[in-house]
Scaffold this motif. Structure first.
Motif, PDB file in Angstrom:
ATOM      1  N   ALA A  75     -33.855  44.084 -43.155  1.00 19.36           N
ATOM      2  CA  ALA A  75     -34.173  42.657 -43.040  1.00 19.36           C
ATOM      3  C   ALA A  75     -33.054  41.905 -42.331  1.00 19.36           C
ATOM      4  O   ALA A  75     -33.286  40.892 -41.668  1.00 19.36           O
ATOM      5  N   LYS A  76     -31.837  42.406 -42.470  1.00 21.99           N
ATOM      6  CA  LYS A  76     -30.678  41.783 -41.826  1.00 21.99           C
ATOM      7  C   LYS A  76     -30.233  42.549 -40.586  1.00 21.99           C
ATOM      8  O   LYS A  76     -29.226  42.194 -39.973  1.00 21.99           O
ATOM      9  N   ASN A  77     -30.934  43.607 -40.232  1.00 21.14           N
ATOM     10  CA  ASN A  77     -30.542  44.437 -39.075  1.00 21.14           C
ATOM     11  C   ASN A  77     -29.077  44.864 -39.175  1.00 21.14           C
ATOM     12  O   ASN A  77     -28.324  44.786 -38.196  1.00 21.14           O
ATOM     13  N   THR A  78     -28.688  45.318 -40.345  1.00 23.29           N
ATOM     14  CA  THR A  78     -27.282  45.649 -40.571  1.00 23.29           C
ATOM     15  C   THR A  78     -27.148  46.981 -41.300  1.00 23.29           C
ATOM     16  O   THR A  78     -27.942  47.294 -42.186  1.00 23.29           O
ATOM     17  N   VAL A  79     -26.139  47.723 -40.891  1.00 22.73           N
ATOM     18  CA  VAL A  79     -25.779  48.985 -41.536  1.00 22.73           C
ATOM     19  C   VAL A  79     -24.371  48.834 -42.100  1.00 22.73           C
ATOM     20  O   VAL A  79     -23.517  48.207 -41.473  1.00 22.73           O
ATOM     21  N   TYR A  80     -24.136  49.450 -43.236  1.00 26.90           N
ATOM     22  CA  TYR A  80     -22.841  49.352 -43.897  1.00 26.90           C
ATOM     23  C   TYR A  80     -22.264  50.745 -44.148  1.00 26.90           C
ATOM     24  O   TYR A  80     -22.996  51.720 -44.317  1.00 26.90           O
TER      25      TYR A  80
END
Length: 123
Positions: A75-80
């Motif tokens: 949903a945030k287009n983010t990878v951690y």
């Protein structure tokens, strides 16, 4: 097209923690496998971790298992990449990567690379 921008690197003492983030642009981000690679000075870039498009399956190189955790928020287009119990040998430039699937990523068949973020672990 997918563009990847990493952040969160820095200098930390051995035993400390860092969380890297990779912000992606592009509507098809959620369909890609994503992962992290790192490159230490004088060494080849190596696979660190990857996760599937859904985030349900995760893969790690043996040297970081039980210390690093990869996750993604589509949903945030983010990878951690949560990195705990850091060691001096974890030092290097960390790159975010996207590919058709995690198998290709683990084979270093990457479609998109980020520009990298420096992680330095002091002893």
């Amino acid at each position: 097209q997918v563009q990847l921008v990493e952040s969160g690197g820095g200098l930390v003492q051995a035993g400390g923690s860092l969380r890297l983030s990779c912000a992606a642009s592009g509507r098809t981000f959620s369909s890609y496998g994503v992962g992290w690679f790192r490159q230490a000075p004088g060494k080849e870039r190596e696979f660190v971790s990857a996760t599937t498009s859904s985030g349900h399956s995760r893969y790690y190189v043996d040297s970081v298992k039980d210390r690093f955790t990869i996750s993604r928020d589509n949903a945030k287009n983010t990878v951690y990449l949560q990195m705990n119990s850091l060691k001096p040998e974890d030092t290097g430039v960390y790159y975010c990567a996207a590919g058709e699937n995690t198998g290709r990523l683990r084979a270093r068949l990457v479609d998109y690379w980020g520009q990298g973020t420096q992680v330095t672990v002091s002893s």
